[in-house]
Design an enzyme around this catalytic site. Sequence first.
Site, short mmCIF file in Angstrom:
data_model
loop_
_atom_site.label_atom_id
_atom_site.label_comp_id
_atom_site.label_asym_id
_atom_site.label_seq_id
_atom_site.Cartn_x
_atom_site.Cartn_y
_atom_site.Cartn_z
N GLY A 1 26.28 35.56 77.54
CA GLY A 1 27.53 35.35 78.55
C GLY A 1 28.77 35.79 77.82
N PHE B 1 23.04 33.50 67.17
CA PHE B 1 23.36 33.57 68.79
C PHE B 1 23.37 35.25 68.92
CE2 PHE B 1 26.16 32.78 72.48
CZ PHE B 1 25.00 32.34 73.16
N PRO B 2 22.19 35.77 68.44
CA PRO B 2 22.05 37.13 68.72
C PRO B 2 22.00 37.75 69.81
CG PRO B 2 19.94 36.35 67.90
CD PRO B 2 20.82 35.22 67.75
N LEU B 3 21.38 36.96 71.02
CA LEU B 3 21.36 37.34 72.37
C LEU B 3 22.58 36.53 73.15
CD1 LEU B 3 17.42 37.14 72.53
CD2 LEU B 3 18.86 38.89 71.96
N TYR C 1 18.41 20.35 63.13
CA TYR C 1 17.63 20.76 64.32
C TYR C 1 16.55 19.69 64.64
CZ TYR C 1 19.53 25.35 63.45
OH TYR C 1 20.45 26.71 63.17
#
Length: 281
Positions: free
Chosen positions: A213, A208-210, A63
């Site tokens: 899309g 990617f819990p939220l 990151y």
Amino acid sequence: MHQNESDTFDIGGDLTVHRLGFGAMRITGENIIGKPDDEENAKRVLQTAVNLGVNLIDTADSYGPGVSERLIREALAPYPEELVVATKGGLLRNRDGDWLPHGDPDYLRNAHLCSLDRLGVESIDLYQLHRPDPDVDFEASVTALAELKDEGVIEHIGLSNVSVEQLETARDIVDVATVQNKFNLGHREDDDVLAACEEYDIGFIPWFPLAAGELDEKVDVLESVAENHDATKYQVMLAWLLQHSPVTLPIPGTSSVEHLKQNIGATRLELTDEEMARLDK
């Protein structure tokens, strides 16, 4: 946050964390490359998370690369005793923003040394293999981390982006404390991996819990449940993850203090059995 006891999980049996953690991917620059526009803001988000009771922060050497780990140290060191900082190794980056698997044992040992330095620690609480490398024997990658654990410079080992078969292979080599795979309300292809984690009492960190899309026809149900609770859709998605399994450790990330506070508000949301069933469908 002040969650109750059922809102905690013991990673590896001994690192007690509140189940809603913080993912530190978004505190870097665009495409997760370079510095954020406002480093002071990024540090403020980290400090606010800890002040609100979050004690699991998940990052990776890729990151930035390096930027997220460095900011965590600058914002939070010396670390509170109960804070667990989890990082990962095994992906290379470039200026185009690619994520290139690199699971060579020598590279992982080097990546781990760099993470120790950036985080300013002598041992990493939870070190995760970021992705199996198709060009490297998976067992060799895991064995390299197991050796570092034996040396006392990793407390617990996690895997990321693995199948049940790979989890079983790794468990023959070393105790696996966590698995971090993509999982959310709209993406449940790894239900079998979650089930294995439940069976072995391994923490399951859904990345990617939220997934706004990926919801398609679920959006209507989500919106009506959110309305019932006077909550946001994102809060409902996090509450669903927390109630879906006792081993889930969601780590929503954000670069905004406001969003952070909203996410943490999800821990106060109690979805009914009927709401869970509608969301599960």
